[in-house]
Design a protein around this motif. Structure first.
Motif, short mmCIF file in Angstrom:
data_model
loop_
_atom_site.label_atom_id
_atom_site.label_comp_id
_atom_site.label_asym_id
_atom_site.label_seq_id
_atom_site.Cartn_x
_atom_site.Cartn_y
_atom_site.Cartn_z
N CYS A 78 0.83 -1.20 0.00
CA CYS A 78 0.00 0.00 0.00
C CYS A 78 0.86 1.25 0.00
N LEU A 79 0.38 2.27 -0.64
CA LEU A 79 0.97 3.60 -0.55
C LEU A 79 0.08 4.43 0.36
N VAL A 80 0.67 5.06 1.36
CA VAL A 80 -0.10 5.86 2.31
C VAL A 80 0.39 7.29 2.24
N TYR A 81 -0.54 8.22 2.12
CA TYR A 81 -0.21 9.64 2.04
C TYR A 81 -0.99 10.41 3.08
N ARG A 82 -0.40 11.51 3.56
CA ARG A 82 -1.09 12.43 4.45
C ARG A 82 -1.20 13.77 3.75
N PRO A 83 -2.32 14.46 3.89
CA PRO A 83 -2.45 15.77 3.24
C PRO A 83 -1.52 16.79 3.89
N VAL A 84 -0.89 17.61 3.06
CA VAL A 84 -0.02 18.68 3.57
C VAL A 84 -0.50 20.07 3.16
N ASP A 85 -1.33 20.15 2.14
CA ASP A 85 -1.85 21.43 1.68
C ASP A 85 -3.06 21.17 0.80
N SER A 86 -4.00 22.12 0.77
CA SER A 86 -5.17 21.97 -0.11
C SER A 86 -5.76 23.33 -0.40
N SER A 87 -6.59 23.38 -1.43
CA SER A 87 -7.27 24.63 -1.76
C SER A 87 -8.33 24.91 -0.71
N THR A 88 -8.59 26.19 -0.49
CA THR A 88 -9.61 26.60 0.47
C THR A 88 -10.94 26.87 -0.19
N GLN A 89 -10.92 27.10 -1.50
CA GLN A 89 -12.15 27.37 -2.25
C GLN A 89 -12.25 26.40 -3.41
N GLY A 90 -13.45 25.92 -3.64
CA GLY A 90 -13.68 25.03 -4.77
C GLY A 90 -13.61 25.78 -6.09
N LEU A 91 -13.19 25.07 -7.12
CA LEU A 91 -13.11 25.62 -8.47
C LEU A 91 -14.12 24.89 -9.34
#
Length: 107
Positions: free
Chosen positions: A33-46
């Motif tokens: 398995c590959l496991v990832y943790r979020p480090v950044d994301s957009s604050t507003q939907g596009l």
């Protein structure tokens, strides 16, 4: 610059509301398995998947210490020999990022 195992994805959290998410690999219990943790994301939907992907790639460049697409890293004055970014390459809303330090309920 240290290399990091990063991934970029785009999620449609609501109909026609796309968000980019940058993730970093973490140690998994299994090699299957590959496991990832979020480090950044957009604050507003596009409203467009492609636009979210482009903005996410630009955020990835910033995370790597590079200039976002179409923008110099430092302010440039007139006559310095570096072209100014075109109006089409500069986002109207500016930077859209939200550093995640804990679990994110939307992911």
């Amino acid at each position: 610059m240290a290399l990091r195992d990063l991934a970029l994805t785009v999620l449609e959290l609501e109909p026609l509301e796309f968000h980019w998410v940058l993730m970093e690999a973490v140690q998994a219990d299994s090699e299957e398995c590959l496991v990832y943790r979020p480090v950044d994301s957009s604050t507003q939907g596009l409203p467009d998947y492609s636009e979210a992907l482009i903005q996410g790639a630009s955020a990835l460049r910033v995370l790597q210490g590079l200039a976002p697409f179409g923008r110099p890293m430092a302010p440039v004055g007139l006559g310095d020999g570096v072209p100014q970014p075109s109006a089409a390459s500069v986002s109207k809303e500016g930077a859209d990022s939200c550093m995640l330090t804990t679990g994110h309920s939307m992911l």
